[in-house]
Design an enzyme around this catalytic site. Structure first.
Site, PDB file in Angstrom:
ATOM      1  N   SER A 144       4.588   0.838   8.694  1.00 23.59           N
ATOM      2  CA  SER A 144       6.120   1.357   8.427  1.00 23.59           C
ATOM      3  C   SER A 144       5.899   2.824   8.776  1.00 23.59           C
ATOM      4  O   SER A 144       5.120   3.524   8.529  1.00 23.59           O
ATOM      5  CB  SER A 144       6.514   0.986   6.764  1.00 23.59           C
ATOM      6  OG  SER A 144       7.785   1.644   6.801  1.00 23.59           O
ATOM      7  N   TYR A 158       4.758   0.677  -1.975  1.00 23.13           N
ATOM      8  CA  TYR A 158       4.844  -0.017  -0.530  1.00 23.13           C
ATOM      9  C   TYR A 158       4.400   1.028   0.222  1.00 23.13           C
ATOM     10  O   TYR A 158       3.685   0.764   1.516  1.00 23.13           O
ATOM     11  CB  TYR A 158       6.521  -0.150  -0.308  1.00 23.13           C
ATOM     12  CG  TYR A 158       6.646  -0.415   0.992  1.00 23.13           C
ATOM     13  CD1 TYR A 158       6.864  -1.833   1.509  1.00 23.13           C
ATOM     14  CD2 TYR A 158       7.288   0.477   1.921  1.00 23.13           C
ATOM     15  CE1 TYR A 158       7.059  -2.358   2.872  1.00 23.13           C
ATOM     16  CE2 TYR A 158       7.565   0.178   3.254  1.00 23.13           C
ATOM     17  CZ  TYR A 158       7.445  -1.189   3.687  1.00 23.13           C
ATOM     18  OH  TYR A 158       7.899  -1.627   5.173  1.00 23.13           O
TER      19      TYR A 158
END
Length: 246
Positions: A144, A158
């Site tokens: 990401s 995350y």
């Protein structure tokens, strides 16, 4: 013997995972999907239900059982796996959908996030290494943009799990490469899916292409990394974000 190429993909039920399965299915691949959700009749690919494994990646023991199940299914394909795509991830939010920072995130959430986002990919890669080697296959880890910069919506657990996944990709590329297995990552930015955080549209001004990406655009990058067109690409992380990281 089924002579189709075979893909194992986690997190197939929506967004990037859903688009990826459609792209590979259109190319004639057999797809084995893993998701915590049961198979849905909204998933338009052949043999979808019979090749779906309902699995919570947060459960290490359940993952071990699922790996044995996948290996048994691949035996009918000569024990070959052409691609493993580690797409599933979780990103817990605070009350009202707020971002959980490094001070506020409870430790049990850190552990759950790292189990799904980081440990599951290496467990799957190690567990299926024999089948990947037999096919000279590819592994694609979905990292990401949040793994390389502080993000306004992605929580700390995350983001750090995705940074760790990017580092793991390099390590796996070095370790799996001599076996003929390529390992790469893609790092999506702001992708137009059903799970976009409120306010994401405001980030468009920071994206040189001035738009959100589509799941299909990410799926095309994944397909490239699993195809012969990328036969000398190993240990790379491809940014699919419209230039947002520049």
């Amino acid at each position: 013997m089924d002579d189709r190429k075979t893909l194992v993909l986690t997190g197939a039920s929506r967004g990037i995972g859903h688009a990826t399965v459609k792209r590979f299915s259109e190319a004639g691949w057999r797809i084995i999907t893993c998701s915590r959700h049961p198979f849905s009749d909204k998933c338009p690919w052949p043999a979808g239900e019979e090749d779906h494994i309902q699995l919570d990646l947060a459960d290490p023991d359940g993952l071990g059982t699922a790996i044995a199940d996948i290996r048994a299914r691949l035996a009918a394909n000569g024990g070959r796996l052409h691609a493993l795509v580690n797409n599933a991830a979780i990103s817990p939010k605070g009350e009202g959908g707020t971002r959980l920072n490094s001070i506020e995130t409870p430790m049990h959430l850190w552990r759950a996030v790292f189990q799904v986002n980081f440990f599951a990919p290496i467990m799957l890669g190690r567990g299926l290494v024999k089948e990947l080697k037999a096919a000279r296959g590819s592994v694609v880890n979905v990292s990401s943009i949040a793994g390389g910069r502080v993000h306004p919506f992605a929580g700390t657990a995350y983001a750090t799990s995705k940074a760790a996944l990017a580092a793991l990709t390099r390590e796996m590329a070095a370790d799996f490469g001599p076996l003929g297995i390529r390992v790469n990552a893609i790092a999506p930015g702001e992708i137009d899916t059903a799970i976009l955080s409120p306010g994401t549209e405001a980030l468009i001004d920071d994206i040189p292409l001035r738009r959100l990406g589509s799941p299909k655009e990410v799926a095309e990058a994944i397909f490239f990394l699993c195809s012969d067109a990328s036969s000398y690409v190993n240990g790379a992380e491809i940014h699919v974000n419209g230039g947002q990281h520049v």
